[in-house]
Design a protein around this motif. Structure first.
Motif, PDB file in Angstrom:
ATOM      1  N   LEU A  65      27.755  10.295  12.764  1.00 52.90           N
ATOM      2  CA  LEU A  65      26.900   9.112  12.829  1.00 52.90           C
ATOM      3  C   LEU A  65      27.338   7.999  13.780  1.00 52.90           C
ATOM      4  N   GLU A  66      28.611   7.945  14.038  1.00 55.66           N
ATOM      5  CA  GLU A  66      29.139   6.756  14.724  1.00 55.66           C
ATOM      6  C   GLU A  66      28.257   6.311  15.905  1.00 55.66           C
ATOM      7  N   TYR A  67      27.877   7.216  16.757  1.00 55.80           N
ATOM      8  CA  TYR A  67      27.043   6.845  17.905  1.00 55.80           C
ATOM      9  C   TYR A  67      25.574   7.170  17.683  1.00 55.80           C
ATOM     10  N   GLN A  68      25.348   8.249  16.941  1.00 55.56           N
ATOM     11  CA  GLN A  68      23.969   8.692  16.708  1.00 55.56           C
ATOM     12  C   GLN A  68      23.134   7.631  16.004  1.00 55.56           C
ATOM     13  N   VAL A  69      23.797   6.958  15.042  1.00 53.15           N
ATOM     14  CA  VAL A  69      23.037   5.989  14.236  1.00 53.15           C
ATOM     15  C   VAL A  69      22.573   4.795  15.067  1.00 53.15           C
ATOM     16  N   LEU A  70      23.236   4.608  16.180  1.00 53.69           N
ATOM     17  CA  LEU A  70      22.880   3.448  17.018  1.00 53.69           C
ATOM     18  C   LEU A  70      21.495   3.602  17.662  1.00 53.69           C
ATOM     19  N   SER A  71      20.931   4.799  17.536  1.00 54.79           N
ATOM     20  CA  SER A  71      19.571   5.004  18.089  1.00 54.79           C
ATOM     21  C   SER A  71      18.556   4.102  17.407  1.00 54.79           C
ATOM     22  N   VAL A  72      18.871   3.632  16.202  1.00 57.27           N
ATOM     23  CA  VAL A  72      17.922   2.719  15.534  1.00 57.27           C
ATOM     24  C   VAL A  72      17.774   1.415  16.314  1.00 57.27           C
ATOM     25  N   LEU A  73      18.818   1.093  17.087  1.00 58.31           N
ATOM     26  CA  LEU A  73      18.739  -0.147  17.868  1.00 58.31           C
ATOM     27  C   LEU A  73      17.752   0.003  19.033  1.00 58.31           C
ATOM     28  N   ASP A  74      17.431   1.276  19.324  1.00 57.16           N
ATOM     29  CA  ASP A  74      16.458   1.536  20.382  1.00 57.16           C
ATOM     30  C   ASP A  74      15.060   1.764  19.818  1.00 57.16           C
ATOM     31  N   GLY A  75      14.920   1.579  18.535  1.00 60.44           N
ATOM     32  CA  GLY A  75      13.597   1.715  17.918  1.00 60.44           C
ATOM     33  C   GLY A  75      13.341   3.085  17.321  1.00 60.44           C
ATOM     34  N   ILE A  76      14.395   3.921  17.240  1.00 57.72           N
ATOM     35  CA  ILE A  76      14.184   5.257  16.662  1.00 57.72           C
ATOM     36  C   ILE A  76      14.611   5.241  15.182  1.00 57.72           C
ATOM     37  N   ASN A  77      13.733   5.784  14.349  1.00 60.17           N
ATOM     38  CA  ASN A  77      14.056   5.821  12.910  1.00 60.17           C
ATOM     39  C   ASN A  77      15.197   6.809  12.643  1.00 60.17           C
ATOM     40  N   PHE A  78      15.965   6.505  11.664  1.00 63.07           N
ATOM     41  CA  PHE A  78      17.077   7.396  11.296  1.00 63.07           C
ATOM     42  C   PHE A  78      17.157   7.482   9.784  1.00 63.07           C
ATOM     43  N   THR A  79      17.219   8.727   9.278  1.00 61.33           N
ATOM     44  CA  THR A  79      17.346   8.916   7.818  1.00 61.33           C
ATOM     45  C   THR A  79      18.579   9.762   7.522  1.00 61.33           C
ATOM     46  N   ILE A  80      19.328   9.311   6.594  1.00 59.70           N
ATOM     47  CA  ILE A  80      20.500  10.093   6.165  1.00 59.70           C
ATOM     48  C   ILE A  80      20.310  10.392   4.681  1.00 59.70           C
ATOM     49  N   LYS A 106       8.418  -6.118  23.617  1.00 59.44           N
ATOM     50  CA  LYS A 106       7.686  -6.253  22.359  1.00 59.44           C
ATOM     51  C   LYS A 106       8.659  -6.278  21.210  1.00 59.44           C
ATOM     52  N   LEU A 107       8.171  -6.729  20.060  1.00 64.60           N
ATOM     53  CA  LEU A 107       8.991  -6.632  18.855  1.00 64.60           C
ATOM     54  C   LEU A 107       8.888  -5.192  18.330  1.00 64.60           C
ATOM     55  N   VAL A 108       9.983  -4.586  18.245  1.00 62.00           N
ATOM     56  CA  VAL A 108       9.979  -3.176  17.768  1.00 62.00           C
ATOM     57  C   VAL A 108      10.646  -3.119  16.403  1.00 62.00           C
ATOM     58  N   VAL A 109      10.016  -2.346  15.523  1.00 60.74           N
ATOM     59  CA  VAL A 109      10.610  -2.202  14.163  1.00 60.74           C
ATOM     60  C   VAL A 109      11.083  -0.758  13.988  1.00 60.74           C
ATOM     61  N   SER A 110      12.293  -0.633  13.603  1.00 58.40           N
ATOM     62  CA  SER A 110      12.780   0.741  13.273  1.00 58.40           C
ATOM     63  C   SER A 110      13.368   0.742  11.852  1.00 58.40           C
ATOM     64  N   LYS A 111      13.453   1.938  11.334  1.00 56.40           N
ATOM     65  CA  LYS A 111      13.925   2.049   9.941  1.00 56.40           C
ATOM     66  C   LYS A 111      15.170   2.919   9.844  1.00 56.40           C
ATOM     67  N   LEU A 112      16.081   2.455   9.051  1.00 57.17           N
ATOM     68  CA  LEU A 112      17.274   3.267   8.733  1.00 57.17           C
ATOM     69  C   LEU A 112      17.271   3.446   7.210  1.00 57.17           C
ATOM     70  N   ILE A 113      17.150   4.717   6.810  1.00 59.02           N
ATOM     71  CA  ILE A 113      17.089   4.983   5.345  1.00 59.02           C
ATOM     72  C   ILE A 113      18.289   5.815   4.909  1.00 59.02           C
ATOM     73  N   PHE A 114      18.903   5.374   3.865  1.00 61.24           N
ATOM     74  CA  PHE A 114      19.948   6.188   3.228  1.00 61.24           C
ATOM     75  C   PHE A 114      19.393   6.635   1.877  1.00 61.24           C
ATOM     76  N   ALA A 115      19.194   7.980   1.728  1.00 59.03           N
ATOM     77  CA  ALA A 115      18.604   8.486   0.473  1.00 59.03           C
ATOM     78  C   ALA A 115      19.644   9.303  -0.288  1.00 59.03           C
ATOM     79  N   ASP A 116      19.996   8.768  -1.429  1.00 60.99           N
ATOM     80  CA  ASP A 116      20.939   9.498  -2.303  1.00 60.99           C
ATOM     81  C   ASP A 116      20.081  10.238  -3.325  1.00 60.99           C
TER      82      ASP A 116
END
Ligand SMILES: Nc1ncnc2c1ncn2[C@@H]1O[C@H](COP(=O)(O)OP(=O)(O)OP(=O)(O)O)[C@@H](O)[C@H]1O
Length: 763
Positions: A73-88, A213-223
């Motif tokens: 995750l260390e670098y992969q998760v940073l994709s959310v800063l580019d507007g890409i959703n990430f779910t773990i 533009k204002l971009v919204v991305s989502k980071l979800i942690f699902a246990d």
């Protein structure tokens, strides 16, 4: 392409103490960073084939949280800063380490805290304008609960055109640091009810996106909560639907078709729709236990995780304008691909070999562990059996002591009795324990079989299989040896006990013999005293002078028999002082009843019966049985005088009987097959005296008379049984006595005389 953005990692957690108490044998073998192989546990007697799974990452027991984060995750998760959703998502059985891996928010932080921390660090470093809002929701039995506001229950899911899937009315808290997040989680955790699925949702509002533009991305942690077996199973619909969705997505991918995915069938899949099939990157981290105890769950987790994984090699070929150059490049590319394939094959071979070695080592370890356990339990059983035997013998000894204790020593008696009872109780308990352990050993047989089957079914080379089979055989033999030794030691214990008993019996026998000897001496002494009185005569010769009813009237002063006489007449012996020769006598009546015509056939019968007799050896048992002198046989001697003797060699100390009124007859008893003495009453002894010389003794029924010195006529009617065989009889002499030639000759002579006398009378 569907599922292409899903990466799957397997995390094997370390053994817990509880699991280690049962077994430290692992059911999972990490072959490399991406591959894990199952080792079906033999302990449970489950016969399953080994299976190998490949994932994006496989993390073995000792891999730390930090390493996992850095890898996945260390670098992969940073994709959310580019507007890409990430779910773990963390997936796995209860207790497999999902929460630990994902949301641990103290000390050894989980992926969530580390990811948020990384994002904050990045934002700060790059001075980006991004706002992060945090929501915390729980899905339990298809209900949504707001964990940041417990008043907010039964929330709705809606599809928003701009924001995508949203939870209507959910609390969103803006966080500016990791610390704030940790505090919020701490508070929220207190709200938590019965956990099924927890979703920690981060909405990132990116203001400085290159698009302007204002971009919204989502980071979800699902246990994700686990599908429990039994009653709980139906309730956890969400996870079942999720599994179903993943399975359908996988099929669609394989067939390269569009399939309807039932996201709406559960709240969870509705919320994760974008993570699975939309514009999202997803990491599924599946947690498993290496223990035998959770083997079934582990297999289930691996199977579902396998469905979610898609590892494809996508090679993109750049298109060049220049055809020639393009051809060269294509050729080079083709060669490279071939080389690559070849290298891959070699690598595969090598890794296959390595795998085999690892597998082999693992199976060998399993075998050793199994037999060590088995032999330690067997050893315990043998020890306990030996102890129980020792205790039992102790009890026996004490029991013997108890039997000897005088009842007057009541205290000692009771004490010993208590001791015996206590020890018996211990033995009983010990035996119960032994039975319990023996029950356990029954399972070992099944496990051994599973071990052997496992080797047979394994893909190992034959040499390795043979080695492992031999290893098992070796252990079995060792165990049999152990068993024999244990039985031997118990046998020795029994033998010691037998020897003890035997020496005790020997002592008793010696004691008994001493007593008998003493009594014998005493009796002889008494007898001597009596006989001195009874046989004392001035000239020193022996004669019975009393008829008193002494209990033991053995005639000890027997007339001496010369060697010569004995050899001549082994059966009959005539006293030298007597004037009369021994005569064989036949009762009068018998003689009268015999007709002349019969006499010939009689003589034939006689010789026949003699022949018969020759082969007829007296029943040895009878002789042996009669070897002990019977006291009552002497009663008949009271009135008799010892004038005739039967051979002293064959008839031990036999006093012959004769009186005016009786004669003793030695007869063959056809019933018993032996010989006995008969005392026959005589009538009119004075009349018989004359006839006596005329009468010819005839051996009848293989019996003959031992004549009285005065000669008595005997009537068959007056025959009275009085004596049994005396002392020990020498068999050969005994027989010899009956075929004594002298007697035979005399009988023949008598018969001739009789014939000769009777013949002229008839005339
Ligand atoms: N990798 C690990 N290293 C050390 N301890 C771990 C590891 N994984 C899990 N544990 C420990 O195992 C126990 C169970 O883990 P955890 O609560 O994370 O399981 P879970 O899958 O979330 O269970 P549930 O679904 O029941 O909540 C915890 O005590 C946890 O600390």
């Amino acid at each position: 392409m569907l599922l292409d953005n899903i990466k799957v990692a397997i995390r094997i957690r370390p053994f817990t103490n509880r699991e280690l108490e049962i077994s430290d044998i692992t059911t999972l073998l990490v072959l490399d960073k991406e591959t894990v192989s199952t080792i079906p546990p033999i302990e449970a007697g489950i016969k399953q084939n080994q299976k190998t799974y490949k994932f994006n990452w496989v993390f073995d027991r000792m891999i730390s949280q930090k390493e996992i984060f850095e890898t996945t995750l260390e670098y992969q998760v940073l994709s959310v800063l580019d507007g890409i959703n990430f779910t773990i998502m963390s997936y796995g059985a209860s207790g497999s380490g999902k929460s630990h891996t994902l949301v641990k928010y103290a000390e050894d932080y989980g992926l969530l805290i580390r990811s948020i921390n990384k994002i904050f660090q990045t934002i700060q470093n790059k001075k980006r304008k991004i706002a992060i809002k945090f929501s915390y929701v729980e899905i339990s039995q298809e209900q949504l609960y707001d964990l940041l506001n417990n008043m907010n229950t039964n929330l709705d899911i809606r599809d928003d055109q701009d924001k995508g899937v949203v939870i209507h009315g959910i609390t969103e808290m803006e966080i500016a640091s990791t610390q704030e997040l940790i505090q919020l989680i701490q508070i929220a955790k207190k709200q938590k009810s019965l956990k099924q699925h927890e979703l920690l949702i981060f909405s990132l509002y990116i203001q400085d996106h290159p698009d302007g533009k204002l971009v919204v991305s989502k980071l979800i942690f699902a246990d994700l909560g686990w599908v429990e077996r039994g009653a709980q199973k139906k309730k956890n619909i969400s996870l079942q639907v999720l599994n179903n969705c993943i399975s359908l997505l996988n099929e669609a991918k394989k067939k390269n078709t569009q399939t309807f995915i039932p996201y709406r069938n559960s709240k969870l899949t509705r919320l994760l729709k974008e993570s699975l099939g939309g514009n999202s990157k997803t990491l599924i981290i599946s947690c498993v236990s290496p223990a035998i105890l959770g083997y079934e769950d582990t297999i289930q987790t691996l199977e579902y995780s396998q469905m979610a994984t898609t590892i494809t090699n996508q090679t993109s070929i750049k298109v060049f304008q220049d055809n020639e150059q393009q051809l060269i490049m294509e050729q080079t590319n083709h060669d490279l691909v071939n080389q690559n394939e070849e290298l891959k094959k070699q690598l595969n071979k090598q890794s296959q070999k390595q795998n085999e070695v690892i597998q082999m080592q693992q199976i060998e370890k399993n075998i050793i562990q199994h037999f060590n356990r088995e032999s330690s339990i067997q050893e315990d059983i043998f020890k306990m059996q030996y102890e129980a035997e020792q205790m039992k013998q102790g009890i026996k000894d004490k029991q013997q002591l108890l039997d000897k204790i005088d009842l007057s020593e009541r205290k000692k008696y009771n004490q010993l009795k208590d001791e015996i009872e206590n020890e018996q109780e211990k033995v009983d308990l010990q035996e119960i324990e032994i039975k319990k352990l023996q029950k356990q050993t029954n399972d070992f047989t099944i496990q051994r079989k599973a071990l052997q089957d496992n080797i047979k079914q394994n893909s190992l080379v034959d040499v390795d299989k043979l080695y492992l089979t031999n290893l098992i055989e070796k252990f079995i033999l060792k165990q049999q040896l152990q068993e024999i030794k244990a039985k031997e030691s118990i046998y020795q214990l029994h033998q010691q006990e037998q020897e003890k008993l035997l020496s005790l019996q020997n002592n008793q026998i010696t004691l008994r013999d001493r007593i008998i000897e003493e009594q014998r001496k005493q009796i002889t002494q008494n007898f001597k005293m009596n006989s001195t009185k009874r046989y004392a005569k001035s000239d020193g010769s022996s004669q019975l002078i009393t008829t008193s009813k002494s209990k033991f009237k053995l005639n000890p002063i027997l007339p001496k028999v010369s060697e010569k006489q004995q050899s001549q007449e082994p059966y009959l012996y005539r006293q030298s002082s007597s004037r009369q020769t021994p005569q064989l006598q036949t009762p009068k009546k018998e003689k009268k009843s015999k007709s002349r015509s019969k006499s010939k056939s009689k003589s034939r019968d006689k010789s026949k019966s003699r022949d018969k007799f020759k082969t007829k050896i007296p029943n040895k048992n009878i002789i042996d049985n009669l070897s002990t002198p019977q006291i009552h046989r002497y009663n008949a001697l009271d009135r008799a005088s010892p004038s005739k003797l039967i051979d002293s060699k064959s008839m031990v100390a036999l006093p012959l009987i004769q009186s005016n009124r009786s004669v003793t007859k030695f007869v063959y008893d056809s019933k018993s097959g032996g010989y006995k003495f008969l005392e026959e009453q005589s009538i009119l002894p004075s009349q018989v005296q004359k006839q006596q010389q005329k009468q010819i003794p005839i051996e009848q029924d293989k019996s003959f008379l031992i004549n009285s010195s005065r000669g008595t006529s005997v009537s068959k009617n007056h025959v009275k049984q009085s004596l049994l065989l005396p002392g020990k009889v020498n068999e050969s002499l005994y027989v010899k006595g009956f075929i004594n030639k002298e007697i035979e000759m005399k009988m023949k002579l008598h018969q001739l005389n009789l014939k000769m006398k009777k013949a002229p009378q008839k005339k």
